[in-house]
Design an enzyme around this catalytic site. Sequence first.
Site, PDB file in Angstrom:
ATOM      1  N   CYS A   1       0.789   2.057 -25.648  1.00  0.00           N
ATOM      2  CA  CYS A   1       0.590   2.540 -24.272  1.00  0.00           C
ATOM      3  C   CYS A   1       1.566   1.907 -23.289  1.00  0.00           C
ATOM      4  O   CYS A   1       1.418   2.047 -22.090  1.00  0.00           O
ATOM      5  CB  CYS A   1      -0.850   2.342 -23.824  1.00  0.00           C
ATOM      6  SG  CYS A   1      -1.354   0.632 -23.831  1.00  0.00           S
TER       7      CYS A   1
ATOM      8  N   ARG B   1      -9.298   0.501 -19.583  1.00  0.00           N
ATOM      9  CA  ARG B   1      -9.013  -0.911 -19.828  1.00  0.00           C
ATOM     10  C   ARG B   1      -9.815  -1.742 -18.832  1.00  0.00           C
ATOM     11  O   ARG B   1      -9.846  -1.436 -17.640  1.00  0.00           O
ATOM     12  CB  ARG B   1      -7.520  -1.164 -19.639  1.00  0.00           C
ATOM     13  CG  ARG B   1      -7.175  -2.613 -19.741  1.00  0.00           C
ATOM     14  CD  ARG B   1      -5.694  -2.819 -19.792  1.00  0.00           C
ATOM     15  NE  ARG B   1      -5.067  -2.641 -18.494  1.00  0.00           N
ATOM     16  CZ  ARG B   1      -3.743  -2.706 -18.317  1.00  0.00           C
ATOM     17  NH1 ARG B   1      -2.944  -2.896 -19.349  1.00  0.00           N
ATOM     18  NH2 ARG B   1      -3.233  -2.553 -17.116  1.00  0.00           N
TER      19      ARG B   1
ATOM     20  N   ARG C   1      -5.644   2.272 -16.030  1.00  0.00           N
ATOM     21  CA  ARG C   1      -5.509   0.925 -15.471  1.00  0.00           C
ATOM     22  C   ARG C   1      -6.547   0.759 -14.363  1.00  0.00           C
ATOM     23  O   ARG C   1      -6.297   1.125 -13.215  1.00  0.00           O
ATOM     24  CB  ARG C   1      -4.095   0.718 -14.917  1.00  0.00           C
ATOM     25  CG  ARG C   1      -3.000   0.666 -15.980  1.00  0.00           C
ATOM     26  CD  ARG C   1      -1.653   0.407 -15.336  1.00  0.00           C
ATOM     27  NE  ARG C   1      -0.631  -0.044 -16.250  1.00  0.00           N
ATOM     28  CZ  ARG C   1       0.307   0.746 -16.784  1.00  0.00           C
ATOM     29  NH1 ARG C   1       0.346   2.027 -16.475  1.00  0.00           N
ATOM     30  NH2 ARG C   1       1.197   0.253 -17.602  1.00  0.00           N
TER      31      ARG C   1
ATOM     32  N   ASN D   1       5.032  -3.340 -22.854  1.00  0.00           N
ATOM     33  CA  ASN D   1       5.654  -3.954 -21.670  1.00  0.00           C
ATOM     34  C   ASN D   1       5.473  -5.468 -21.719  1.00  0.00           C
ATOM     35  O   ASN D   1       6.422  -6.229 -21.561  1.00  0.00           O
ATOM     36  CB  ASN D   1       5.018  -3.430 -20.376  1.00  0.00           C
ATOM     37  CG  ASN D   1       5.030  -1.927 -20.293  1.00  0.00           C
ATOM     38  OD1 ASN D   1       5.820  -1.293 -20.966  1.00  0.00           O
ATOM     39  ND2 ASN D   1       4.155  -1.352 -19.486  1.00  0.00           N
ATOM     40  N   ASP D   2       4.234  -5.871 -21.928  1.00  0.00           N
ATOM     41  CA  ASP D   2       3.997  -7.306 -22.006  1.00  0.00           C
ATOM     42  C   ASP D   2       4.459  -7.875 -23.332  1.00  0.00           C
ATOM     43  O   ASP D   2       4.974  -8.985 -23.376  1.00  0.00           O
ATOM     44  CB  ASP D   2       2.503  -7.609 -21.792  1.00  0.00           C
ATOM     45  CG  ASP D   2       2.174  -7.681 -20.322  1.00  0.00           C
ATOM     46  OD1 ASP D   2       2.956  -8.317 -19.581  1.00  0.00           O
ATOM     47  OD2 ASP D   2       1.163  -7.096 -19.896  1.00  0.00           O
TER      48      ASP D   2
ATOM     49  N   ARG E   1       9.174  -9.641 -17.077  1.00  0.00           N
ATOM     50  CA  ARG E   1       9.404  -8.207 -16.941  1.00  0.00           C
ATOM     51  C   ARG E   1       9.792  -7.784 -15.527  1.00  0.00           C
ATOM     52  O   ARG E   1      10.258  -6.671 -15.308  1.00  0.00           O
ATOM     53  CB  ARG E   1       8.186  -7.414 -17.445  1.00  0.00           C
ATOM     54  CG  ARG E   1       6.919  -7.661 -16.668  1.00  0.00           C
ATOM     55  CD  ARG E   1       5.697  -7.133 -17.389  1.00  0.00           C
ATOM     56  NE  ARG E   1       5.266  -5.841 -16.912  1.00  0.00           N
ATOM     57  CZ  ARG E   1       4.149  -5.239 -17.294  1.00  0.00           C
ATOM     58  NH1 ARG E   1       3.370  -5.797 -18.208  1.00  0.00           N
ATOM     59  NH2 ARG E   1       3.810  -4.087 -16.816  1.00  0.00           N
TER      60      ARG E   1
ATOM     61  N   HIS F   1       0.830  -1.204   0.000  1.00  0.00           N
ATOM     62  CA  HIS F   1       0.000   0.000   0.000  1.00  0.00           C
ATOM     63  C   HIS F   1       0.862   1.251   0.000  1.00  0.00           C
ATOM     64  O   HIS F   1       0.594   2.222  -0.668  1.00  0.00           O
ATOM     65  CB  HIS F   1      -0.889   0.011   1.243  1.00  0.00           C
ATOM     66  CG  HIS F   1      -2.000  -0.964   1.153  1.00  0.00           C
ATOM     67  ND1 HIS F   1      -2.686  -1.412   2.247  1.00  0.00           N
ATOM     68  CD2 HIS F   1      -2.549  -1.561   0.100  1.00  0.00           C
ATOM     69  CE1 HIS F   1      -3.609  -2.263   1.859  1.00  0.00           C
ATOM     70  NE2 HIS F   1      -3.542  -2.371   0.563  1.00  0.00           N
TER      71      HIS F   1
END
Length: 755
Positions: A673, A504, A468, A625-626, A636, A361
Amino acid sequence: MLDTLRRIVQEVNNAPDIRSALDLMAQRVRDAMGTEVCSIYLRDNNEERYMLMASEGLKREAVGRVSLGTSEGLVGQVGQREEPINLEDAFSHPKFHYLAETGEDPFHAFLGVPVMHHGEVLGVLVVQQRDARRFDQSEEAFLVTISAQLSAVIAHAHASGVLFDQLDTKDLPSIHDGQPGSTGAAIGIGVLLFPETDLSAVPDRDATDISGEIALLDEALVRVRQEIRDLAERAKKSLGPEEQALFDVYLRMLDRQALPAEVVARIREGQWAQGALRTVVDAHVHNFEMMDDPYLRERAADVRDLGRRVLGQLQSRNRRRIEFPKACILMGEDISAPMLMEMPEENIAGIVTTRGSRNSHMAIVARAMGIPTVVGAQNLPLKKLDGKELIVDGFRGRVIANASAELKAQFEDIIAEEKHLLAGLEKLRDEPAETEDGQRITLQVNTGLMTDIVRSIERGAEGVGLYRTEIPFMVRDRFPSEEEQRLIYREQLSAFAPHGVTMRTLDVGGDKPLSYFPIEEDNPFLGWRGIRLTLDHPEIFIVQVRAMLKAAEGLNNLRIMLPMITTVIEAEEAQHLIHRAWLEVREEGVDVEMPPVGVMIEVPASVYQARALAQRVEFLSVGTNDLTQYLLAVDRNNRQVSELYNSCHPAVLHALLHVVEQAHEEGKPVSVCGEMAGDPSTALILMAMGFDSLSMNASNLLRVKAAVRQVNMTFLRRLLNEVLAMDNGEVIASYLDLQLTKVGLGDLVRHRKPA
Ligand code: PEP
Ligand code: MG
């Protein structure tokens, strides 16, 4: 020999600490080889020297004191050549460097082998003997083998930063590796946050007055609840509602029916309140810590923190008053989100924790507040660093203590450059992202936290290319309701209207677990994540889409994007569900248009299905990224293979080009993105490829805009053709930096790589 080798490796691996491991290594190798000296020199990268770390045969007092430059002496020579050097008489070698302190005068024969790990020289293992003789091949092979086997132990100590700590090297710089929690660099004075109340110190005692103890607990709880509410109130200034949900989690844990009920039960069994509290908290912490799910493990920190707070009230002591230096680096084992909110925000330059991960958190809150943070720096000697000057490198996830003047100056430059660059770039806010010859590109932002909104708008974002949505899901302890989601989404949509906001659908799984929806998988990145999970749970998917649609009423700037699409069927099924949700909300009287639906291209399969997908949806967006992770088969998040993770790899570039061509042939817009879009040099290459828009972290937007405005398309197309003809990703990345530096963009491209 094999047995001896195995025995040595086993013994060394079982050594209690690195110092004893090195000593053992030197002893055992000397005995096994029957030589007179065995020494271990390890490379201290901060000092660019090989330090004598252990020796059997040389003078003891030289250990930890004597060192050689990386190109000095035979040791330096072994390191430079990365191969063994075997000499009958070391004294007659031109590179021989006599170290008087070691007492090495009588030893003529020399055999040195490099200690290599992942292609890097970590040190040099040396054996020496009086008689001038060449070591034979089997001896050389033995030393090479043992060095290879022991390199992992040394690498581990190197990575954890304990190596040079255990020597008498107080004033040497030390670099402690952790994980980046929030990017940016900071220099400040370490302030160790430690709880005044130590729960583990509470003894067991019998309660003499059970109802009195329960009353004491109730009073303490009332005060702690109020404390949390006050913190939540203060946090409102800097945090959005979804981050503030953390405080609700705390309050729920303090609910009379939750944790306190267990404490009361213990008191009724005859324990005094403090002891009962300790027993209950310990049990919960233990349970959370045993969990495989990293997100759930983080909950241990929350329970521990609550336990301390209640104990503090039970003990009715005043909290320790901490003097905060102007720029302080908060340090702690775990720093909880509420603890962070208690600190004066203006004084916090950076944050470092020895536990925790990016999922904690606190890291989420730190990112929202824009504070450079390193988490999980396991071997950071917290107590030793209290009050010391530290550098937090949130880009790379490391903490540097005792930095040399040179290193500090380098970081000061990075910090100043960052500030300066930003100040200079701010005037570009309302200018278009347009090349010198008039080619425009849309620059959008990636968002997730409420605080991203303000920063994005300040920087002139033309909408959101990736929201996100999993972030508000991750900071809760249950799925948010449709109405809770609607409110969150409405904020995003209305803040950016009339620009589009690309939401998304939930992309959990992989490295983004939900505490309340644990998934047990051997191979999570190839498992149940993104659209795969939500299509299996249409109830979750439809509630989310309904919330998005309702939130867009009257604004109509919503775009829905589907993550991890691998087959056209998934896209079709998702579209079908979205359409169903749209009909439902329309029937309920919500006046909203059917939003455009797009898919993410982040799996190699979707690259080769780009045309088929483009025929079915309104837009494509590449998640580099993926895509990089899956194309190169490189996790990653895995530091071991991070050197291999390179979005400039030719396979990635050619895949990207293929996607743009296919989308455009179908007349559909396509964006990027992933992180590649926010790096000025790769952003320019993407622009040259023809991507219609780029979506990035708000802090990179003005940098990319500045780069776009200083080039023309002829230059960019030439650069693209050049890199497409290259076959080595590392060469491509450096070539791009070099070419862009040559045309005056050095500041913009160098920035992302601190030393
Ligand atoms: C990506 O994979 O490039 C992407 C943008 O999605 P995320 O980083 O959230 O997986
Ligand atoms: Mg992704």
